[in-house]
Design a protein around this motif. Structure first.
Motif, PDB file in Angstrom:
ATOM      1  N   PRO A  94       0.777  -1.294  -0.184  1.00 54.65           N
ATOM      2  CA  PRO A  94       0.183   0.008   0.010  1.00 54.65           C
ATOM      3  C   PRO A  94       0.844   1.286   0.110  1.00 54.65           C
ATOM      4  O   PRO A  94       1.952   1.121   0.422  1.00 54.65           O
ATOM      5  N   ASN A  95       0.333   2.183  -0.615  1.00 55.35           N
ATOM      6  CA  ASN A  95       0.979   3.702  -0.350  1.00 55.35           C
ATOM      7  C   ASN A  95       0.374   4.528   0.470  1.00 55.35           C
ATOM      8  O   ASN A  95      -0.739   4.818   0.525  1.00 55.35           O
ATOM      9  N   TYR A  96       1.109   4.876   1.443  1.00 50.95           N
ATOM     10  CA  TYR A  96       0.783   5.717   2.797  1.00 50.95           C
ATOM     11  C   TYR A  96       1.024   7.173   2.323  1.00 50.95           C
ATOM     12  O   TYR A  96       1.837   7.437   1.706  1.00 50.95           O
ATOM     13  N   THR A  97      -0.100   7.898   2.612  1.00 44.48           N
ATOM     14  CA  THR A  97       0.065   9.475   2.356  1.00 44.48           C
ATOM     15  C   THR A  97       0.933  10.036   3.608  1.00 44.48           C
ATOM     16  O   THR A  97       1.094   9.383   4.598  1.00 44.48           O
ATOM     17  N   VAL A  98       1.347  11.156   3.331  1.00 41.40           N
ATOM     18  CA  VAL A  98       1.980  11.868   4.456  1.00 41.40           C
ATOM     19  C   VAL A  98       1.245  12.242   5.633  1.00 41.40           C
ATOM     20  O   VAL A  98       1.365  11.890   6.595  1.00 41.40           O
ATOM     21  N   GLU A  99       0.030  12.526   5.134  1.00 39.37           N
ATOM     22  CA  GLU A  99      -1.212  12.641   6.369  1.00 39.37           C
ATOM     23  C   GLU A  99      -1.374  11.429   7.036  1.00 39.37           C
ATOM     24  O   GLU A  99      -1.705  11.725   8.223  1.00 39.37           O
ATOM     25  N   GLN A 100      -1.455  10.374   6.463  1.00 39.82           N
ATOM     26  CA  GLN A 100      -1.657   9.235   7.255  1.00 39.82           C
ATOM     27  C   GLN A 100      -0.555   9.045   8.284  1.00 39.82           C
ATOM     28  O   GLN A 100      -0.814   8.659   9.366  1.00 39.82           O
ATOM     29  N   VAL A 101       0.771   9.170   7.720  1.00 43.01           N
ATOM     30  CA  VAL A 101       1.839   8.939   8.587  1.00 43.01           C
ATOM     31  C   VAL A 101       1.791  10.091  10.000  1.00 43.01           C
ATOM     32  O   VAL A 101       2.261   9.623  10.857  1.00 43.01           O
ATOM     33  N   LYS A 102       1.549  11.320   9.486  1.00 42.21           N
ATOM     34  CA  LYS A 102       1.522  12.172  10.382  1.00 42.21           C
ATOM     35  C   LYS A 102       0.430  12.061  11.525  1.00 42.21           C
ATOM     36  O   LYS A 102       0.637  12.148  12.492  1.00 42.21           O
ATOM     37  N   LYS A 103      -0.653  11.453  11.150  1.00 39.66           N
ATOM     38  CA  LYS A 103      -1.964  11.266  12.126  1.00 39.66           C
ATOM     39  C   LYS A 103      -1.136  10.203  12.911  1.00 39.66           C
ATOM     40  O   LYS A 103      -1.642  10.161  14.108  1.00 39.66           O
ATOM     41  N   ALA A 104      -0.730   8.991  12.263  1.00 42.86           N
ATOM     42  CA  ALA A 104      -0.327   8.032  13.100  1.00 42.86           C
ATOM     43  C   ALA A 104       0.913   8.477  14.025  1.00 42.86           C
ATOM     44  O   ALA A 104       0.690   7.904  15.228  1.00 42.86           O
ATOM     45  N   MET A 105       1.593   9.278  13.641  1.00 45.67           N
ATOM     46  CA  MET A 105       2.703   9.837  14.532  1.00 45.67           C
ATOM     47  C   MET A 105       2.179  10.496  15.794  1.00 45.67           C
ATOM     48  O   MET A 105       2.578  10.232  16.801  1.00 45.67           O
ATOM     49  N   ASN A 106       1.051  10.954  15.512  1.00 42.56           N
ATOM     50  CA  ASN A 106       0.241  11.938  16.662  1.00 42.56           C
ATOM     51  C   ASN A 106      -0.323  10.876  17.413  1.00 42.56           C
ATOM     52  O   ASN A 106      -0.650  11.291  18.533  1.00 42.56           O
ATOM     53  N   GLU A 107      -0.690   9.778  16.902  1.00 43.96           N
ATOM     54  CA  GLU A 107      -1.158   8.882  18.118  1.00 43.96           C
ATOM     55  C   GLU A 107      -0.124   8.049  18.823  1.00 43.96           C
ATOM     56  O   GLU A 107      -0.656   7.364  19.899  1.00 43.96           O
ATOM     57  N   LEU A 108       1.231   8.264  18.487  1.00 41.95           N
ATOM     58  CA  LEU A 108       2.220   7.472  19.294  1.00 41.95           C
ATOM     59  C   LEU A 108       2.064   8.034  20.807  1.00 41.95           C
ATOM     60  O   LEU A 108       2.081   9.180  20.882  1.00 41.95           O
ATOM     61  N   PRO A 109       2.436   7.176  21.610  1.00 44.54           N
ATOM     62  CA  PRO A 109       2.966   7.865  23.125  1.00 44.54           C
ATOM     63  C   PRO A 109       3.871   8.644  22.755  1.00 44.54           C
ATOM     64  O   PRO A 109       4.769   8.531  21.960  1.00 44.54           O
ATOM     65  N   SER A 110       3.967   9.804  23.737  1.00 43.55           N
ATOM     66  CA  SER A 110       4.976  10.956  23.400  1.00 43.55           C
ATOM     67  C   SER A 110       6.597  10.533  23.417  1.00 43.55           C
ATOM     68  O   SER A 110       7.187  10.825  22.765  1.00 43.55           O
TER      69      SER A 110
END
Length: 184
Positions: free
Chosen positions: A116-132
Motif C-alpha cells: 500500500p502507499n501511505y500518504t504523508v497525512e496518514q503517517v503524520k496522523k499515526a505519529m500523533n497517536e504514538l505515546p510521546s
C-alpha cells in the motif's frame, strides 16, 4: 565623528516602554504596512507575512528595553521583521523537507505481504497517536538524523532504551498506519 540618530517617534517609544497600549497601537499604525511588505517580499506568502508581522511587533514591544536608539526605530524594527521572516522561511523549508522525508520513510512501514502507499497525512496522523516517548525517539532518529547515542544524551536515557523505544515506536506506527489503511 559619531552620527547621532534622531528618532522622530521618541515620545511614542518612551510611552511604549511604559506599556502604553495606545502608543503601541500608534507605532503599529505607523510601521505595519512597510513591515508587512518587507515580510511579504521575504516569505512570498500573505499568511506567513501576517504571522511574521504579528510576531515581530510582539517581540519588538517585549524587547523594547534592548532598543538603544543607535539606529532609527524603523530600522531596528525592520531587522526584527527580517529575522522573523527568515526564520519563517527556514521553518517552511524544514517542514517541506520533513514531509518529503516522511513520505520517503513511509516505505519502512509497509507490511511485507502487500504494497500500500501511505500518504504523508496518514503517517503524520499515526505519529500523533504514538505515546510521546515513542514519538520523540522516532522523530529524533528518523527525521532529525540523530543516532541512538545522541538521542540518549539529549533525552537523558540509556542508548539501549533509545533503541528499544525506536523499535517499539516503529512497530506501533506500522500497526496504526496499517489499521488506518485497512479500516479507515
Amino acid at each position: 565623528m559619531e552620527a547621532n540618530t534622531v528618532n522622530i517617534h521618541a515620545d511614542l517609544i518612551a510611552r511604549c516602554r511604559e506599556d502604553d497600549r495606545n502608543a503601541q497601537f500608534e507605532i503599529y499604525k505607523l510601521y505595519n504596512k512597510a513591515m508587512y511588505n518587507t515580510a511579504l517580499r521575504i516569505t512570498g506568502d500573505e499568511n506567513n507575512a501576517e504571522d511574521v508581522l504579528q510576531d515581530a511587533f510582539v517581540s519588538a514591544f517585549q524587547n523594547l528595553a534592548s532598543y538603544r536608539e543607535d539606529a532609527s526605530f524603523g530600522a531596528w524594527l525592520k531587522r526584527i521583521v527580517i529575522n522573523k521572516a527568515l526564520n519563517q522561511v527556514q521553518k517552511a523549508k524544514k517542514d517541506l523537507m520533513l514531509a518529503e522525508d516522511m513520505k520517503a520513510k513511509a516505505s519502512e512501514f509497509e507490511p511485507e505481504q502487500s504494497e500500500p502507499n501511505y500518504t504523508v497525512e496518514q503517517v503524520k496522523k499515526a505519529m500523533n497517536e504514538l505515546p510521546s516517548g515513542f514519538r520523540t525517539v522516532l522523530s529524533l532518529y528518523l527525521f532529525e538524523g540523530y543516532d541512538h547515542k545522541e538521542i540518549s544524551e539529549i533525552l537523558g536515557i540509556t542508548e539501549s532504551t533509545s533503541k528499544s523505544q525506536y523499535k517499539r515506536a516503529k512497530d506501533k506506527l506500522k500497526m496504526i498506519v496499517t489499521q488506518e489503511v485497512n479500516y479507515g
